[in-house]
Design a protein around this motif. Structure first.
Motif, short mmCIF file in Angstrom:
data_model
loop_
_atom_site.label_atom_id
_atom_site.label_comp_id
_atom_site.label_asym_id
_atom_site.label_seq_id
_atom_site.Cartn_x
_atom_site.Cartn_y
_atom_site.Cartn_z
N PHE A 90 1.10 -1.16 0.07
CA PHE A 90 -0.11 -0.12 -0.15
C PHE A 90 1.03 1.17 -0.02
O PHE A 90 0.38 2.21 -0.71
CB PHE A 90 -0.92 -0.02 1.14
N GLY A 91 1.97 1.23 0.56
CA GLY A 91 3.01 2.48 0.78
C GLY A 91 3.50 2.87 -0.58
O GLY A 91 3.45 3.82 -0.96
N VAL A 92 3.73 2.02 -1.45
CA VAL A 92 4.20 2.09 -2.86
C VAL A 92 3.09 2.75 -3.79
O VAL A 92 3.70 3.57 -4.51
CB VAL A 92 4.78 1.02 -3.69
N ILE A 93 1.94 2.58 -3.37
CA ILE A 93 0.88 3.56 -4.18
C ILE A 93 1.03 4.78 -4.08
O ILE A 93 0.92 5.50 -5.18
CB ILE A 93 -0.46 2.91 -3.91
N LEU A 94 1.63 5.21 -3.04
CA LEU A 94 1.94 6.75 -2.71
C LEU A 94 2.83 7.38 -3.52
O LEU A 94 2.77 8.69 -3.77
CB LEU A 94 2.28 6.96 -1.15
N LEU A 95 3.66 6.51 -4.28
CA LEU A 95 4.70 6.98 -5.33
C LEU A 95 4.20 7.26 -6.43
O LEU A 95 5.08 7.58 -7.41
CB LEU A 95 5.82 6.14 -5.18
N THR A 135 2.13 4.53 -14.13
CA THR A 135 2.70 4.12 -12.64
C THR A 135 2.10 3.43 -11.75
O THR A 135 2.61 2.69 -10.92
CB THR A 135 3.54 5.35 -12.18
N LEU A 136 1.00 3.87 -11.49
CA LEU A 136 -0.10 3.28 -10.51
C LEU A 136 -0.25 1.88 -11.07
O LEU A 136 -0.43 1.10 -9.95
CB LEU A 136 -1.54 4.40 -10.73
#
Length: 406
Positions: free
Chosen positions: A294-299, A305-306
């Protein structure tokens, strides 16, 4: 990968597995169809998306509340009757919903019928997960992994089937198809020999039947699964909203499908591995993996990229689900296993509903902005992190009786 394929082959060649797995997959296909269908048919029949939302919520809520009762009945030797009558009753209620809406029935009638359809949702999930270890005791890990993958496929194939039927006919016809599939799957599973002969499972000598929710470890699994489901409910509202903000609302379904594809890939990999770390220790580790997912979704920077990040995030979903099935089976006696799995479903349904409600209320003002996905993602990370903390801190309660502490 060849080793994993051999394991799946051995599982599917086990007598009775295919006869249980095929109707189980068919019968659960409407699970991936009905949320979308309730929105389409109730909104079309009443002209109100509010009524559609209430119908969907009523269906999920009553499924969550009544599910453990149906699971308990299955454990008490009534699995065949529960599957058959619930399959037929849900099919009849879906047909009744279509007829009522086509006749101009009220929004409240639609909500009541949708809710009743949830109350008689056939307990296909718990019965399948209870019976598979009995007929394939040497392949329990693979069986639960295959079941977790089937769940993901349901949410990919179900909406696709709805889209195809509505393109050729309309949502009313798609609902009637869901009614037929529900009845066929439930009856098909009920008539499988392992189900007809598998109940009731007597309690061990000297032991009374005990509710699975009296187990501390089971309560931990329910809490962690519920918290994770809050995050999924949040994101399944936030991702389509973000796609709409980016001007590509039609690609929301594809993004969710990519997420599920990552989960399927992760489940296939996980099932093909043999781990020295016991399941009760793996749970906290996998939940930390979900925090990272879930954290990488913030990138994310754009929809491309999503999609890549969702593919990565999905890698941890099916393995975690597989492990939850394994823990539920280890923490509950055989004679209460169907009920235990319905409680797990209840935690997931309620968590998902809470996440969706949070997205539709407190987060609604930001979801229509460019930063909406970031805010929702941060909330999801926090909720999953809380689940990981519970899984890690309470890992001792997940250890089956008699297991070593190593």
């Amino acid at each position: 990968m060849p080793a994993a394929l051999r394991r799946y082959r051995d599982l599917l060649r086990t007598p009775g597995v295919g006869r249980v797995a095929v109707p189980s997959v068919i019968g659960r296909l409407p699970t991936g169809m009905l949320t979308l269908l309730f929105v389409l048919v109730v909104a079309a029949g009443t002209g109100s998306y509010g009524a559609a939302g209430l119908a969907t919520a009523a269906n999920s809520a009553l499924t969550a509340v009544v599910g453990p009762v149906l699971g308990r009945l299955a454990d008490r030797g009534r699995a065949v009757g529960v599957l058959v009558w619930c399959g037929l009753a849900q099919a009849a209620l879906l047909v009744g919903l279509v007829l009522a809406l086509r006749a101009g029935g009220s929004a409240w009638l639609a909500v009541v019928l949708a809710g009743l359809a949830g109350a008689v949702n056939p307990p296909i999930d718990p019965v399948t997960r209870a019976v598979l270890p009995r007929i394939a005791p040497k392949h329990v890990h693979m069986a639960y992994a295959l079941d977790a993958i089937a769940v993901e496929l349901t949410y990919v194939v179900g909406p696709a089937v709805v889209g195809l039927i509505t393109a050729l006919a309309d949502a009313y016809v798609a609902t009637l198809v869901a009614a037929v599939v529900t009845a066929a799957g439930a009856i098909g599973l009920a008539t499988a020999a392992p189900v007809r002969r598998g109940w009731p499972a007597p309690p061990a000598p000297g032991r009374r039947r005990v509710s699975p929710v009296r187990s501390a470890g089971m309560l931990v699994v329910l809490a962690v699964a519920g918290l994770a489901s809050v995050a999924y409910g949040l994101m399944e509202v936030a991702i389509p909203a973000h796609a709409a903000v980016e001007g590509h609302a039609d690609e929301a379904g594809l993004l969710i499908a990519v997420w599920s594809a990552g989960s399927i890939a992760g489940g296939l990999w996980y099932a093909g591995r043999t781990f020295r770390t016991p399941p009760w220790r793996q749970y906290g580790i996998l939940m930390l993996g979900n925090v990272a997912g879930f954290g990488v979704i913030l990138l994310q920077q754009n929809l491309w990229t999503l999609a890549v990040l969702l593919l990565f995030a999905g890698l941890f979903v099916a393995p975690t689900t597989t492990l939850e099935f394994t823990l539920v089976a280890q923490l509950t006696p055989d004679e209460s296993r169907a009920e235990a799995f319905t409680w797990a479903n209840t935690a997931v349904y309620l968590g998902f509903a809470a996440g969706s409600a949070l997205a539709g209320t407190a987060l609604e003002p930001v979801l229509g902005t460019p930063h909406g996905l970031t805010v929702a993602g941060a909330c999801a990370v926090g909720v999953v992190a809380a689940g990981a903390a519970v899984a890690w801190a309470a890992r001792g309660t997940l250890r089956p009786a008699g297991a070593t502490t190593g």
